[in-house]
Write a protein that holds these residues in place. Structure first.
Motif, PDB file in Angstrom:
ATOM      1  N   UNK A  20      39.276  40.727  46.773  1.00 32.88           N
ATOM      2  CA  UNK A  20      38.177  40.448  47.695  1.00 32.88           C
ATOM      3  C   UNK A  20      37.855  41.682  48.526  1.00 32.88           C
ATOM      4  N   UNK A  21      36.580  42.033  48.590  1.00 30.88           N
ATOM      5  CA  UNK A  21      36.103  43.135  49.414  1.00 30.88           C
ATOM      6  C   UNK A  21      34.986  42.616  50.313  1.00 30.88           C
ATOM      7  N   UNK A  22      35.037  42.990  51.593  1.00 29.53           N
ATOM      8  CA  UNK A  22      34.032  42.550  52.555  1.00 29.53           C
ATOM      9  C   UNK A  22      33.294  43.762  53.107  1.00 29.53           C
ATOM     10  N   UNK A  79      31.196  46.238  55.615  1.00 29.28           N
ATOM     11  CA  UNK A  79      31.494  46.596  57.008  1.00 29.28           C
ATOM     12  C   UNK A  79      30.751  45.726  58.013  1.00 29.28           C
ATOM     13  N   UNK A  80      29.558  45.253  57.636  1.00 30.57           N
ATOM     14  CA  UNK A  80      28.782  44.425  58.560  1.00 30.57           C
ATOM     15  C   UNK A  80      29.138  42.942  58.459  1.00 30.57           C
ATOM     16  N   UNK A  81      30.145  42.619  57.620  1.00 32.51           N
ATOM     17  CA  UNK A  81      30.633  41.245  57.460  1.00 32.51           C
ATOM     18  C   UNK A  81      29.562  40.287  56.942  1.00 32.51           C
ATOM     19  N   UNK A  82      28.585  40.827  56.220  1.00 31.18           N
ATOM     20  CA  UNK A  82      27.520  39.975  55.698  1.00 31.18           C
ATOM     21  C   UNK A  82      27.720  39.621  54.224  1.00 31.18           C
ATOM     22  N   UNK A  83      28.557  40.392  53.527  1.00 35.26           N
ATOM     23  CA  UNK A  83      28.733  40.170  52.093  1.00 35.26           C
ATOM     24  C   UNK A  83      30.212  40.224  51.720  1.00 35.26           C
ATOM     25  N   UNK A  84      30.569  39.385  50.764  1.00 37.11           N
ATOM     26  CA  UNK A  84      31.933  39.334  50.233  1.00 37.11           C
ATOM     27  C   UNK A  84      31.845  39.452  48.717  1.00 37.11           C
ATOM     28  N   UNK A  85      32.609  40.379  48.158  1.00 37.15           N
ATOM     29  CA  UNK A  85      32.538  40.692  46.738  1.00 37.15           C
ATOM     30  C   UNK A  85      33.896  40.454  46.080  1.00 37.15           C
ATOM     31  N   UNK A  86      33.869  39.856  44.886  1.00 39.91           N
ATOM     32  CA  UNK A  86      35.093  39.556  44.136  1.00 39.91           C
ATOM     33  C   UNK A  86      34.976  40.114  42.716  1.00 39.91           C
ATOM     34  N   UNK A  87      35.108  41.418  42.545  1.00 39.74           N
ATOM     35  CA  UNK A  87      35.036  41.989  41.200  1.00 39.74           C
ATOM     36  C   UNK A  87      36.364  41.836  40.452  1.00 39.74           C
ATOM     37  N   UNK A  88      36.281  41.760  39.129  1.00 38.53           N
ATOM     38  CA  UNK A  88      37.491  41.785  38.309  1.00 38.53           C
ATOM     39  C   UNK A  88      38.079  43.192  38.390  1.00 38.53           C
ATOM     40  N   UNK A  89      39.355  43.283  38.750  1.00 36.40           N
ATOM     41  CA  UNK A  89      40.003  44.591  38.931  1.00 36.40           C
ATOM     42  C   UNK A  89      41.206  44.792  38.014  1.00 36.40           C
ATOM     43  N   UNK A  90      41.668  43.738  37.344  1.00 41.54           N
ATOM     44  CA  UNK A  90      42.868  43.896  36.511  1.00 41.54           C
ATOM     45  C   UNK A  90      42.934  42.834  35.432  1.00 41.54           C
ATOM     46  N   UNK A  91      43.764  43.095  34.442  1.00 40.71           N
ATOM     47  CA  UNK A  91      44.093  42.106  33.408  1.00 40.71           C
ATOM     48  C   UNK A  91      45.547  41.692  33.604  1.00 40.71           C
ATOM     49  N   UNK A  92      45.857  40.414  33.264  1.00 38.48           N
ATOM     50  CA  UNK A  92      47.168  39.841  33.573  1.00 38.48           C
ATOM     51  C   UNK A  92      47.989  39.675  32.288  1.00 38.48           C
ATOM     52  N   UNK A  93      49.200  40.211  32.307  1.00 32.15           N
ATOM     53  CA  UNK A  93      50.125  40.130  31.172  1.00 32.15           C
ATOM     54  C   UNK A  93      51.377  39.383  31.604  1.00 32.15           C
ATOM     55  N   UNK A  94      52.063  38.755  30.646  1.00 26.64           N
ATOM     56  CA  UNK A  94      53.371  38.188  30.966  1.00 26.64           C
ATOM     57  C   UNK A  94      54.460  39.215  30.688  1.00 26.64           C
ATOM     58  N   UNK A  95      55.706  38.814  30.791  1.00 24.22           N
ATOM     59  CA  UNK A  95      56.818  39.769  30.702  1.00 24.22           C
ATOM     60  C   UNK A  95      57.019  40.342  29.310  1.00 24.22           C
ATOM     61  N   UNK A  96      56.428  39.705  28.289  1.00 25.64           N
ATOM     62  CA  UNK A  96      56.535  40.236  26.924  1.00 25.64           C
ATOM     63  C   UNK A  96      55.189  40.804  26.465  1.00 25.64           C
ATOM     64  N   UNK A  97      54.368  41.218  27.443  1.00 24.33           N
ATOM     65  CA  UNK A  97      53.113  41.928  27.201  1.00 24.33           C
ATOM     66  C   UNK A  97      52.033  41.085  26.533  1.00 24.33           C
TER      67      UNK A  97
END
Length: 472
Positions: free
Chosen positions: A363-365, A367-385
């Motif tokens: 989550x990124x907000x 500076x003027x607190x008018x907008x909130x952004x939720x971009x995809x930033x990562x991919x999720x792996x388990x312990x065996x890749x």
């Protein structure tokens, strides 16, 4: 906005050298919000290298349109004829920096539907669950009720979505009779008060039963979203999970985790749940990792279970097998829990193929607190890749909680029991497996049965988060 970005713009303007495709200011001037969106996305977005060159962007677009113009086709998936992105941006009101799932404006019930006849005009809306203390709960609406009219007008494609919330209204109800295979109209109407904010506690209901054949002590938990508490500073929902693990669920032989309505949520709550459910000798082990883009200093961030998460009243259940109930709405952190636990224990999935969200967002907000952004930033792996569940996690036992099927869209209703009742369709399938009995089937095996066409989608999908929410 970043000082170095502003300085760069100043220099470009002074030299009149900001007109090529690689210039982030395009025509020499970016609105503050669009500049914040672009700078953040080029630095953190998982597919940043697919963002169009600055010269091809239209900085005059409103923030939502501008944000969407930066997104990769790899972000999200196609549903029907539309591409639904996992990344999203929203305007904030009143200076709030976060809007939580449990404070939405709602009547307080979730629903799906079927068309009443072959004309596919009138709809019968099935109540799936009712939030405690909501207008629907106060009015006496129950799971298994079929809504046939709103204010004496038939339910149709036009007003179907209005069941999510609106002004005070009356609902005409029918009940499904499993003996006659017919809908039975009810004399009394349900009078709903106007929609309001409701607290949708994710720890919806729980039960401990004894399996009838093998006398196993079976714990059951319906968990509807991965949220730590009522606000960023509250952990009451996580605390409730810990309390149940050390009290009601203490000493269970088997466990059924019901995620059928769970669209996902916070990674931290998912890790807590895995710590409760994982085999005891594996606590502290690597559950998986988050793979970020190559601009980040830490491109791979590991996450583990941790005994300290249980606090003073939580307990690890030391399970060898976990039965998970899912639906086509189960997504994100729900899928992360299943995928992360599979290397350590036998995970039996019952229900429908899940959505397929193997990515995380931050989550990124502004500076003027008018907008909130939720971009995809990562991919999720388990312990065996393993991360290859973008097409969803297929169930070991395919079942629907409300219908038997002729094909993907042609169904026949079944009897509905309260959630957590041992006779409830999905829970009963898990109990049968625990007792070594033959499982139920999703397909219709009775000739001549009356069938209906399903209405596309349901109310639960509107609550979906874009991905697993990574806690900062």
């Amino acid at each position: 906005m970043k000082i170095k970005t502003l300085l760069f713009l100043f220099i470009c303007l002074s030299l009149s050298a900001c007109k090529d495709d690689n210039d982030p200011s395009g025509n020499g001037d970016r609105p503050d919000t669009q500049a914040w969106i672009e700078d953040t996305m080029r630095e953190h977005y998982y597919w940043y290298n697919e963002i169009p060159a600055a010269g091809k962007l239209n900085y005059a677009n409103d923030p939502e349109t501008f944000f969407k113009s930066l997104l990769s086709d790899k972000d999200g998936k196609v549903r029907g004829t539309q591409h639904q992105y996992f990344s999203y941006i929203k305007a904030l009101t009143g200076g709030n920096t976060r809007s939580t799932i449990n404070e939405e404006y709602s009547y307080g019930f979730e629903f799906t539907g079927i068309y009443a006849d072959k004309t596919h005009q009138d709809i019968l809306a099935l109540v799936l669950y009712v939030v405690k203390g909501s207008p629907a709960d106060d009015a006496g609406l129950q799971r298994g009720d079929w809504i046939t009219k709103i204010n004496d007008a038939p339910v149709t494609d036009t007003n179907f979505a209005s069941l999510s919330g609106g002004e005070a209204c009356s609902l005409t109800i029918a009940k499904w009779d499993p003996a006659t295979k017919k809908f039975v109209p009810q004399n009394e109407k349900i009078n709903l008060a106007s929609a309001r904010k409701v607290e949708d506690d994710p720890v919806y209901t729980w039960n401990v039963i004894e399996s009838p054949a093998k006398n196993k002590k079976v714990g059951y938990l319906l968990y509807n979203h991965f949220t730590a508490g009522k606000s960023d500073d509250d952990t009451s929902y996580d605390d409730h999970l810990k309390s149940l693990s050390g009290s009601d669920f203490n000493g269970v032989d088997e466990f059924v985790l019901d995620l059928r309505y769970n669209n996902g949520g916070a990674l931290s709550s998912g890790i807590l749940l895995c710590t409760i459910l994982q085999p005891g000798n594996q606590i502290g082990s690597k559950l998986g990792y988050l793979q970020y883009n190559d601009k980040q200093k830490n491109k791979k961030v590991q996450f583990n279970t941790n005994k300290s998460l249980l606090g003073s009243n939580g307990k690890n259940l030391n399970l060898k097998t976990l039965y998970v109930l899912v639906s086509s709405s189960s997504a994100s952190a729900s899928e992360m829990v299943i995928n992360s636990l599979e290397p350590f224990m036998n995970v039996v999935v019952i229900g429908e193929t899940t959505v397929g969200k193997n990515v995380g967002s931050l989550e990124y907000t502004s500076d003027d607190k008018k907008w909130e952004m939720h971009p995809i930033v990562c991919q999720i792996y388990n312990s065996v890749d393993f991360t290859d569940y973008a097409d969803g996690i297929a169930p070991d036992v395919q079942l629907d909680e409300a219908f038997t099927y002729v094909d993907a869209q042609t169904v026949s209703p079944i009897e509905m029991f309260p959630l957590g009742d041992p006779n409830e369709h999905l829970f009963k399938a898990a109990i049968d497996l625990i007792d070594g009995k033959a499982t139920l089937t999703r397909s219709i095996d009775a000739p001549g049965i009356v069938t209906y066409k399903k209405v596309p989608g349901n109310s639960i999908d509107r609550k979906a988060t874009g991905s697993v929410i990574i806690n900062k």
